[in-house]
Design a protein around this motif. Structure first.
Motif, PDB file in Angstrom:
ATOM      1  N   TRP A   1     -19.449   5.689  -2.041  1.00 19.31           N
ATOM      2  CA  TRP A   1     -18.924   4.392  -2.462  1.00 19.31           C
ATOM      3  C   TRP A   1     -17.947   3.883  -1.416  1.00 19.31           C
ATOM      4  CZ3 TRP A   1     -21.029   1.954  -6.481  1.00 19.31           C
ATOM      5  CH2 TRP A   1     -21.743   2.732  -7.415  1.00 19.31           C
ATOM      6  N   ARG A   2     -17.984   2.576  -1.190  1.00 23.65           N
ATOM      7  CA  ARG A   2     -17.077   1.984  -0.208  1.00 23.65           C
ATOM      8  C   ARG A   2     -15.690   1.766  -0.817  1.00 23.65           C
ATOM      9  NH1 ARG A   2     -18.321   1.183   4.362  1.00 23.65           N
ATOM     10  NH2 ARG A   2     -20.463   1.214   5.088  1.00 23.65           N
ATOM     11  N   PRO A   3     -14.642   1.942  -0.009  1.00 24.74           N
ATOM     12  CA  PRO A   3     -13.293   1.658  -0.518  1.00 24.74           C
ATOM     13  C   PRO A   3     -13.092   0.165  -0.720  1.00 24.74           C
ATOM     14  CG  PRO A   3     -13.234   2.114   1.842  1.00 24.74           C
ATOM     15  CD  PRO A   3     -14.637   2.392   1.387  1.00 24.74           C
ATOM     16  N   GLU A   4     -12.121  -0.178  -1.536  1.00 27.11           N
ATOM     17  CA  GLU A   4     -11.752  -1.582  -1.690  1.00 27.11           C
ATOM     18  C   GLU A   4     -11.043  -2.053  -0.424  1.00 27.11           C
ATOM     19  OE1 GLU A   4     -12.634  -3.518  -4.237  1.00 27.11           O
ATOM     20  OE2 GLU A   4     -13.720  -1.773  -4.993  1.00 27.11           O
ATOM     21  N   ASP A   5     -11.012  -3.366  -0.241  1.00 25.11           N
ATOM     22  CA  ASP A   5     -10.300  -3.932   0.902  1.00 25.11           C
ATOM     23  C   ASP A   5      -8.808  -3.607   0.749  1.00 25.11           C
ATOM     24  OD1 ASP A   5      -8.986  -5.479   2.794  1.00 25.11           O
ATOM     25  OD2 ASP A   5     -10.226  -7.252   2.476  1.00 25.11           O
ATOM     26  N   PRO A   6      -8.227  -2.838   1.666  1.00 23.25           N
ATOM     27  CA  PRO A   6      -6.813  -2.433   1.491  1.00 23.25           C
ATOM     28  C   PRO A   6      -5.838  -3.596   1.595  1.00 23.25           C
ATOM     29  CG  PRO A   6      -7.633  -1.769   3.642  1.00 23.25           C
ATOM     30  CD  PRO A   6      -8.820  -2.271   2.870  1.00 23.25           C
ATOM     31  N   LEU A   7      -6.276  -4.757   2.069  1.00 24.53           N
ATOM     32  CA  LEU A   7      -5.366  -5.905   2.211  1.00 24.53           C
ATOM     33  C   LEU A   7      -5.478  -6.889   1.062  1.00 24.53           C
ATOM     34  CD1 LEU A   7      -5.646  -6.702   6.037  1.00 24.53           C
ATOM     35  CD2 LEU A   7      -4.224  -5.018   4.846  1.00 24.53           C
ATOM     36  N   GLU A   8      -6.458  -6.673   0.159  1.00 25.27           N
ATOM     37  CA  GLU A   8      -6.660  -7.634  -0.931  1.00 25.27           C
ATOM     38  C   GLU A   8      -5.469  -7.687  -1.868  1.00 25.27           C
ATOM     39  OE1 GLU A   8     -10.285  -6.918  -2.977  1.00 25.27           O
ATOM     40  OE2 GLU A   8     -11.475  -8.150  -1.603  1.00 25.27           O
ATOM     41  N   ALA A   9      -4.813  -6.548  -2.074  1.00 27.91           N
ATOM     42  CA  ALA A   9      -3.721  -6.500  -3.044  1.00 27.91           C
ATOM     43  C   ALA A   9      -2.397  -6.994  -2.459  1.00 27.91           C
ATOM     44  CB  ALA A   9      -3.552  -5.063  -3.550  1.00 27.91           C
ATOM     45  N   LEU A  10      -2.373  -7.290  -1.173  1.00 30.24           N
ATOM     46  CA  LEU A  10      -1.121  -7.691  -0.535  1.00 30.24           C
ATOM     47  C   LEU A  10      -0.831  -9.169  -0.733  1.00 30.24           C
ATOM     48  CD1 LEU A  10      -1.432  -5.665   2.776  1.00 30.24           C
ATOM     49  CD2 LEU A  10      -0.248  -5.040   0.675  1.00 30.24           C
TER      50      LEU A  10
END
Length: 375
Positions: free
Chosen positions: A366-375
């Protein structure tokens, strides 16, 4: 790193290469003289590019050396340049000339202090930031994946040694996947920035056993221009983890090195990751992207504030020998390090390695979520 330090490094590398070239059982005088000629040519090119107080009307090394009297170079070191020049000319014109390895090394090393004397007088070209534009030869294998509507480009280095036939590095140093329809734009970028051959060059090499394989290109240019030709068209599809450019260690490390040099300061790892994504074709949901960005910034003390230069792409062993352990990290055999001159080095793994198989757990697919989306 300024041009003065870069030129000094190139002269010192010539002496190192001289030692390696003559450490065998036998060598000829020509093997020694060519390093002296290379050093003399490097000095002539360097001085031609400098704004001297009294530039000669005929800018040959003899006249350029004499002109250094008015730019802070003392008589001792001007004479050292003349001795180097005379040895280079003797090796070129005198078929019976001989030169020992020790004398050749001494001739080259004796000229190096003249660089510091020139730098101290404020020669603008020598104190300017040095550019790193090392060119390399690459092979690019092209695959059209009709089921997914994209074209994959696997980029290999052409490696060679004196007297040996060129060979391909065993693993690609870059992977790019783009949507159909942009091949001509990519070709134009490659042709504009280097020397390109698109007519299935090196066709004598066996084709891959794949119905998707459509041909092989050859290209010579800088690694930065290589990435720039493809990155704008990189397509980030919902592929199984491990198949994207952003899952490929050498591609992610190279992008991180380029971003280190270009990113606005001060920069956190999130800023570096954004730069890797925006300019160098690394999908932020890649399995390695955030990990490598964080590792790079940790090498810089938790935040990128210093100015870095390069990058330079070398063999991994060269990077390991040039950087302390706390200034580098490794991933799957590939290395990123920072040397004493703040030059970013990328170490490529060019060793032959056997085929290995591994079974991935379901969570790894599974691909990780975009780490910058929550910023």
């Amino acid at each position: 790193m300024n041009l003065c330090r870069k030129t000094e490094g190139r002269l010192r590398r010539l002496t190192e290469e001289l030692d390696r070239a003559t450490e065998g059982l036998e060598f000829e005088d020509e093997d020694v003289f060519r390093f002296v000629r290379d050093a003399a040519a490097l000095w002539e090119r360097t001085l031609k590019g400098c704004t001297l107080s009294r530039p000669p009307s005929e800018p040959h090394l003899y006249n350029l050396t004499n002109a250094l009297e008015f730019n802070g170079v003392d008589a001792l070191h001007r004479e050292a340049l003349h001795e180097l020049r005379k040895a280079a000319n003797k090796g070129k014109h005198d078929a019976d000339a001989t030169l020992t390895v020790a004398r050749a090394r001494s001739l080259i090393e004796a000229t190096i202090p003249a660089l510091a004397q020139l730098e101290s007088t404020g020669i603008v070209e020598l104190i300017a930031i040095a550019q790193f534009n090392q060119r390399r030869r690459y092979v690019i294998d092209v695959f059209d994946h009709y089921t997914t509507g994209d074209t994959e480009y696997a980029v290999y280095l052409i490696a060679s040694a004196p007297g040996a036939h060129p060979v391909l590095a065993p693993e690609p140093v870059e992977l790019f996947g783009v949507k159909f329809g942009v091949e001509e734009e990519i070709k134009k970028r490659l042709a504009d920035s280097g020397h390109a051959v698109f007519a299935n060059a090196s066709s004598e090499l066996p084709a891959f056993v794949s119905d998707d394989y459509i041909g092989r290109w050859e290209w010579e240019g800088t690694h930065r221009d290589l990435v720039a030709a493809f990155a704008a068209y990189q397509w980030n599809a919902e592929l199984i983890a491990g198949l994207s450019r952003a899952d490929n260690y050498p591609s992610v490390i190279s992008a991180a090195a380029l971003a280190m040099v270009d990113v606005a300061r001060p920069a956190q790892w999130q800023d570096l990751l954004w730069k890797m994504s925006a300019d160098f074709g690394i999908w932020r949901r890649g399995t390695l992207a955030a990990k490598v960005a964080q590792a790079v910034v940790s090498l810089c003390g938790g935040q990128i504030t210093d100015i870095y230069y390069g990058p330079r792409w070398l063999d991994r062993d060269n990077v390991i020998s040039s950087t302390p352990a706390e200034r580098r990290f490794e991933g799957n055999g590939f290395v990123l390090g920072i040397d004493e001159h703040q030059v970013v080095l990328v170490g490529l793994d060019l060793r032959m390695r056997g085929i290995s198989f591994s079974v991935r757990e379901e969570k790894e697919l599974w691909r990780p979520e975009d780490p910058l989306e929550a910023l």
